[in-house]
Design an enzyme around this catalytic site. Structure first.
Site, PDB file in Angstrom:
ATOM      1  N   TYR A 158    -111.487 -34.939  40.729  1.00  0.00           N
ATOM      2  CA  TYR A 158    -110.039 -34.689  40.896  1.00  0.00           C
ATOM      3  C   TYR A 158    -109.628 -34.914  42.350  1.00  0.00           C
ATOM      4  O   TYR A 158    -108.645 -35.612  42.639  1.00  0.00           O
ATOM      5  CB  TYR A 158    -109.748 -33.245  40.468  1.00  0.00           C
ATOM      6  CG  TYR A 158    -108.327 -32.789  40.705  1.00  0.00           C
ATOM      7  CD1 TYR A 158    -107.306 -33.169  39.834  1.00  0.00           C
ATOM      8  CD2 TYR A 158    -108.009 -31.962  41.778  1.00  0.00           C
ATOM      9  CE1 TYR A 158    -105.988 -32.731  40.044  1.00  0.00           C
ATOM     10  CE2 TYR A 158    -106.706 -31.527  41.989  1.00  0.00           C
ATOM     11  CZ  TYR A 158    -105.701 -31.917  41.116  1.00  0.00           C
ATOM     12  OH  TYR A 158    -104.410 -31.485  41.331  1.00  0.00           O
ATOM     13  N   LYS A 162    -107.025 -37.642  44.115  1.00  0.00           N
ATOM     14  CA  LYS A 162    -105.854 -37.272  44.915  1.00  0.00           C
ATOM     15  C   LYS A 162    -105.939 -37.884  46.321  1.00  0.00           C
ATOM     16  O   LYS A 162    -104.906 -38.225  46.920  1.00  0.00           O
ATOM     17  CB  LYS A 162    -105.711 -35.745  44.978  1.00  0.00           C
ATOM     18  CG  LYS A 162    -105.367 -35.113  43.629  1.00  0.00           C
ATOM     19  CD  LYS A 162    -104.009 -35.580  43.108  1.00  0.00           C
ATOM     20  CE  LYS A 162    -103.553 -34.813  41.887  1.00  0.00           C
ATOM     21  NZ  LYS A 162    -102.250 -35.252  41.386  1.00  0.00           N
TER      22      LYS A 162
HETATM   23  P1  NAD Z   1     -98.419 -29.460  34.318  1.00  0.00           P
HETATM   24  O1  NAD Z   1     -99.585 -29.602  33.406  1.00  0.00           O
HETATM   25  O2  NAD Z   1     -97.346 -28.502  33.940  1.00  0.00           O
HETATM   26  O3  NAD Z   1     -97.728 -30.864  34.588  1.00  0.00           O
HETATM   27  C1  NAD Z   1     -98.373 -32.084  34.447  1.00  0.00           C
HETATM   28  C2  NAD Z   1     -97.515 -32.942  33.561  1.00  0.00           C
HETATM   29  O4  NAD Z   1     -98.098 -34.231  33.475  1.00  0.00           O
HETATM   30  C3  NAD Z   1     -97.416 -32.384  32.139  1.00  0.00           C
HETATM   31  O5  NAD Z   1     -96.057 -32.394  31.740  1.00  0.00           O
HETATM   32  C4  NAD Z   1     -98.212 -33.378  31.317  1.00  0.00           C
HETATM   33  O6  NAD Z   1     -97.732 -33.527  30.013  1.00  0.00           O
HETATM   34  C5  NAD Z   1     -98.057 -34.643  32.130  1.00  0.00           C
HETATM   35  N1  NAD Z   1     -99.118 -35.594  31.881  1.00  0.00           N
HETATM   36  C6  NAD Z   1    -100.454 -35.374  31.925  1.00  0.00           C
HETATM   37  N2  NAD Z   1    -101.107 -36.494  31.603  1.00  0.00           N
HETATM   38  C7  NAD Z   1    -100.169 -37.434  31.345  1.00  0.00           C
HETATM   39  C8  NAD Z   1    -100.217 -38.780  30.955  1.00  0.00           C
HETATM   40  N3  NAD Z   1    -101.381 -39.405  30.739  1.00  0.00           N
HETATM   41  N4  NAD Z   1     -99.049 -39.451  30.783  1.00  0.00           N
HETATM   42  C9  NAD Z   1     -97.859 -38.833  30.976  1.00  0.00           C
HETATM   43  N5  NAD Z   1     -97.759 -37.551  31.342  1.00  0.00           N
HETATM   44  C10 NAD Z   1     -98.892 -36.862  31.517  1.00  0.00           C
HETATM   45  O7  NAD Z   1     -99.037 -29.087  35.727  1.00  0.00           O
HETATM   46  P2  NAD Z   1     -98.450 -29.124  37.230  1.00  0.00           P
HETATM   47  O8  NAD Z   1     -99.262 -28.118  37.952  1.00  0.00           O
HETATM   48  O9  NAD Z   1     -96.988 -29.045  37.250  1.00  0.00           O
HETATM   49  O10 NAD Z   1     -98.954 -30.562  37.722  1.00  0.00           O
HETATM   50  C11 NAD Z   1     -98.113 -31.540  38.292  1.00  0.00           C
HETATM   51  C12 NAD Z   1     -98.878 -32.329  39.322  1.00  0.00           C
HETATM   52  O11 NAD Z   1     -99.221 -31.458  40.399  1.00  0.00           O
HETATM   53  C13 NAD Z   1    -100.192 -32.929  38.853  1.00  0.00           C
HETATM   54  O12 NAD Z   1    -100.304 -34.253  39.379  1.00  0.00           O
HETATM   55  C14 NAD Z   1    -101.251 -32.027  39.464  1.00  0.00           C
HETATM   56  O13 NAD Z   1    -102.461 -32.690  39.683  1.00  0.00           O
HETATM   57  C15 NAD Z   1    -100.574 -31.649  40.762  1.00  0.00           C
HETATM   58  N6  NAD Z   1    -101.078 -30.432  41.408  1.00  0.00           N
HETATM   59  C16 NAD Z   1    -101.000 -29.218  40.783  1.00  0.00           C
HETATM   60  C17 NAD Z   1    -101.443 -28.087  41.454  1.00  0.00           C
HETATM   61  C18 NAD Z   1    -101.346 -26.710  40.839  1.00  0.00           C
HETATM   62  O14 NAD Z   1    -101.922 -25.761  41.382  1.00  0.00           O
HETATM   63  N7  NAD Z   1    -100.660 -26.523  39.748  1.00  0.00           N
HETATM   64  C19 NAD Z   1    -101.976 -28.188  42.756  1.00  0.00           C
HETATM   65  C20 NAD Z   1    -102.040 -29.446  43.342  1.00  0.00           C
HETATM   66  C21 NAD Z   1    -101.578 -30.566  42.675  1.00  0.00           C
END
Ligand code: NAD
Length: 247
Positions: free
Chosen positions: A150, A154
């Site tokens: 992961y 990133k």
């Molecule tokens: P989340 O799971 O609510 O959102 C991710 C979204 O991406 C979901 O709506 C999901 O349906 C969509 N998705 C996943 N795979 C997909 C695909 N193949 N095609 C289209 N859509 C797809 O979680 P989040 O925490 O809001 O994550 C959003 C972003 O933030 C991600 O890129 C994640 O890696 C990043 N992130 C999250 C955190 C955290 O702590 N939550 C920290 C750092 C980075």
């Protein structure tokens, strides 16, 4: 008239978590948004909550043909894009010894290839002065357990923020990254057992200088700032992490 009333935005993964928070913030400011995701039911529920200024398009960012369908829909629904939030992603956390080829390939297909081709396939629709925001993670600069694949993905996105911003500069388009720390969005619960998620979350809170998770809205406000207000900023990464990578 809202702050974003003449603006159009596309948010991949915009039906939940921080992507939904970005969509809500922009729609409330009068923007028209296209949100994408893989689950029709989740998209329908999100569109219902966002109202008529939101359009939901189902598609997998890892599929180039789905991205081409998305580009066609965005062209017909919005015409041009002022802000593109490359937010869709998964967070499969696995000890290094147990990472399988499937886990590796899926993470890179969605988080890296998906992000890259989202920008490439929508680039022709970006207007002069548009902002692209890639969603990286503090994991790309911190050695955290079970995040090797992961975090590497990133880090690739962080690099792309620099190189894509150089390639799009001549069109007046800025590319930046927002780097969230621990944000309680449900992404962990979807990827881990309840017990593992609870343990991971407790560790993140204990480690964090602010001793708390961030909210989706705190990331959304930073991403919207990068897209619209940070007009002398390109190729950069902005951390929204309670100070985790600085203190
Ligand atoms: P989340 O799971 O609510 O959102 C991710 C979204 O991406 C979901 O709506 C999901 O349906 C969509 N998705 C996943 N795979 C997909 C695909 N193949 N095609 C289209 N859509 C797809 O979680 P989040 O925490 O809001 O994550 C959003 C972003 O933030 C991600 O890129 C994640 O890696 C990043 N992130 C999250 C955190 C955290 O702590 N939550 C920290 C750092 C980075």
């Amino acid at each position: 008239m809202g702050r974003y009333s003449d603006k159009n935005a596309v948010i991949t993964g915009g039906a939940s978590g921080m992507g939904f928070a970005m969509a809500k913030l922009l729609v409330e400011g009068g923007a028209r948004v296209v949100i994408t995701g893989r689950s029709q039911a989740t998209l329908d529920a999100a569109r219902e909550r966002l109202g008529n200024n939101a359009v939901a398009v189902r598609g997998d960012v890892a599929s180039l043909s789905d991205l081409d369908v998305l580009a066609d829909r965005v062209k017909s629904e919005l015409g041009a894009i002022d802000a593109l939030f490359v937010n869709a992603g998964i967070a499969t956390l696995t000890p290094f010894e147990s990472v399988t080829e499937e886990v590796y390939d899926e993470l890179f297909a969605i988080n890296v290839k998906g992000a890259f081709f989202t920008v490439q396939r929508l680039a022709a629709l970006l207007s002069t002065g548009a902002g692209v925001v890639l969603t990286t993670s503090v994991a790309n600069v911190m050695g955290m357990p079970e995040t090797s694949v992961y975090a590497a993905g990133k880090a690739a996105l962080r690099s792309m923020a620099r190189s894509l911003s150089r390639e799009l500069l001549s069109r007046g388009i800025r590319v930046n990254a927002v780097s969230p720390g621990p944000i309680d969005t449900g992404i962990l619960d979807a990827m881990m057992t309840e017990e593992a998620a609870a343990q991971f979350k407790a560790e993140r809170v204990a480690d964090n200088p602010m001793r708390r998770f961030g909210t989706p809205d705190e990331v959304a406000r930073a991403a919207v700032f990068l897209a619209f207000d940070a007009t002398y900023t390109t190729g950069s990464e902005f951390a929204v992490d309670g100070g985790a990578t600085q203190l």
